[in-house]
Design an enzyme around this catalytic site. Structure first.
Site, PDB file in Angstrom:
ATOM      1  N   ASP A 118      -1.306   6.565   6.779  1.00 33.40           N
ATOM      2  CA  ASP A 118      -2.418   5.700   6.387  1.00 33.40           C
ATOM      3  C   ASP A 118      -2.621   4.691   7.520  1.00 33.40           C
ATOM      4  O   ASP A 118      -1.783   3.823   7.751  1.00 33.40           O
ATOM      5  CB  ASP A 118      -2.077   4.988   5.078  1.00 33.40           C
ATOM      6  N   LYS A 127     -12.280  -1.938   8.256  1.00 31.35           N
ATOM      7  CA  LYS A 127     -11.472  -2.904   9.012  1.00 31.35           C
ATOM      8  C   LYS A 127     -11.955  -3.012  10.458  1.00 31.35           C
ATOM      9  O   LYS A 127     -12.261  -4.090  10.939  1.00 31.35           O
ATOM     10  CB  LYS A 127      -9.996  -2.483   8.997  1.00 31.35           C
ATOM     11  N   TRP A 186       0.820  -1.214   0.000  1.00 30.90           N
ATOM     12  CA  TRP A 186       0.000   0.000   0.000  1.00 30.90           C
ATOM     13  C   TRP A 186       0.854   1.263   0.000  1.00 30.90           C
ATOM     14  O   TRP A 186       0.527   2.236  -0.689  1.00 30.90           O
ATOM     15  CB  TRP A 186      -0.988  -0.030   1.160  1.00 30.90           C
TER      16      TRP A 186
END
Length: 418
Positions: free
Chosen positions: A205, A230, A115
């Protein structure tokens, strides 16, 4: 209804508390006694605007968000934020330093997994002449020079003196690496190596670890963002915590030569209109609010930090047992492993398929690793209970005692089509 539910160890969208899902089902029919379902009610109604404000208050209180930062409810996930942070922070830098040429601007990126690599790639697309500087790349420290198998030590970082932004991904869901929470740990984020005497343009992030434990030095961050899918709610909602000096007039920056920022990516658009320049993802906000309320009742982040600590310790303990027997192989160097996503390989021909089939037969799903790395991935998000974790650990120990056998199909793969 609950008897038919399995244990969902998937990486996302992830498990949600059963009590929250049951309450959300009621809200689909009748939101807060309005007689209108949450998916139908106007986002401008006094009931929903009050609910949104309440969700924001929960985040501020539970995370300890300082008054210098604004909480925004956005859409587009982390992928949209890959673009938004670049455009907004370059606009800010343009306003601060209008005299600089584009090639004199720099953005720092720390690469610890898929990511952060994707975020840096997007920054290169949108740089408009600015330099994307890789402040650290974990792959260079791996034995093969290509794997994201660790968090770099502090002396591996080289930060620019006046970067427009400094980006890192706190937890990498694919590779299973995560910055250590203890600032004295070698795998923690190297705050001490950041530039001094300035408002840091630090961007994090937190998509896959948000609300699982406190955020170290939150006030020193310019932007923290996270997808809700999540630990907080269903997919569709992104939460951004933005320091107010980073909520800039992007049109003024464009007049000075910055890249124009689309209205849907400009933080000021959302800050000025209390996160509602258009219709927000009302159902995702609703479920997130229910989860936040439940979190507060359980004890907030102090509760989840301790529960999540115990969960990951139990899984890594059995992983080490499997490694000692030569039956399992962890993907990540000890000390750099994620609390949220434990990634490993089951060694032996057909062993992975047998492991997954056995897990599925016991009501455990979502354990197959990301398609780019394979293996097994155990995601231990907040809604995964200690009881469920213990059941998984017991199954892994049981599997380690089994003799090798021929490859087995998953139960779901043996079902004949109608």
């Amino acid at each position: 209804m609950t008897e038919s539910r399995v244990m969902n160890f998937g990486a996302g969208p992830s498990a949600l508390p059963t009590s929250v899902l049951e309450e959300a089902a009621k809200g689909l029919l009748n939101f807060q006694n309005t007689g209108i379902g949450i998916a139908e009610i106007s986002h401008r109604s006094k009931e929903f605007t009050a609910y949104l404000a309440g969700a924001e208050a929960h985040i501020r209180q539970q995370l300890g968000v300082p008054p210098t930062h604004t909480i925004l409810f956005l859409q587009g996930g982390a992928t949209a934020q890959f673009s938004a942070v670049v455009l907004n922070m370059l606009a800010r830098h343009r306003l601060l330093h209008p005299e600089l040429d584009d090639n004199e601007r720099v953005m720092d990126y720390v690469l610890t997994g898929s990511w952060s690599k994707a975020a840096a790639k997007e920054a290169s697309r949108l740089a408009a002449g600015a330099t994307v500087h890789i402040a650290a790349d974990a792959r260079t420290l791996s034995p093969d020079g290509t794997s994201f198998d660790r968090i770099p030590p502090h002396d591996a970082y080289t930060f620019s003196k006046d970067a427009a932004l400094i980006y890192y991904c706190e937890n990498e869901t694919v590779s299973g690496t995560q910055f250590a929470h203890d600032g004295g740990d070698a795998a923690s984020f190297p705050f001490a190596r950041l530039p001094k005497g300035t408002l840091l343009p630090l961007v994090a992030d937190y998509s896959s670890s948000f609300m699982s434990r406190p955020i170290p030095r939150l006030a020193d961050h310019a932007i923290v963002y996270a997808g809700a899918q999540k630990n907080l709610g269903p997919a569709g909602l992104t939460i951004a915590i933005v320091r107010q000096d980073c909520i800039v007039d992007v049109d003024a920056a464009a007049r000075l030569g910055a890249v124009p920022v689309p209205i849907g990516l400009a933080y000021k658009t959302f800050a000025d209109q209390k996160s509602m320049p258009n219709t927000p993802p009302v159902f995702a906000v609703y479920v997130t609010g229910l989860v936040l309320k439940r979190n507060a009742e359980l004890g907030g982040l102090a509760y989840y930090e301790e529960v999540n600590r115990r969960k990951q310790e139990r899984v890594y303990e059995v992983l080490r047992e499997g490694e000692a027997r030569g039956l399992l192989r962890g993907f990540v160097k000890k000390g750099s492993g994620s609390w949220m996503n434990v990634v490993f390989e089951v060694i032996g021909e057909g062993a992975e398929a047998r492991f997954l089939a056995g897990a599925e037969a016991r009501g455990m799903k979502g354990l197959k690793g990301h398609r780019s790395v394979g293996g097994i991935r155990v995601s231990l998000y907040n809604a995964i209970t200690e009881e469920q974790t213990e059941k998984l650990v017991a199954y892994i120990r049981e599997f380690l005692q089994q003799p090798p056998a021929e490859q087995t199909l998953l139960p779901s793969e043996t079902t004949k089509p109608l």
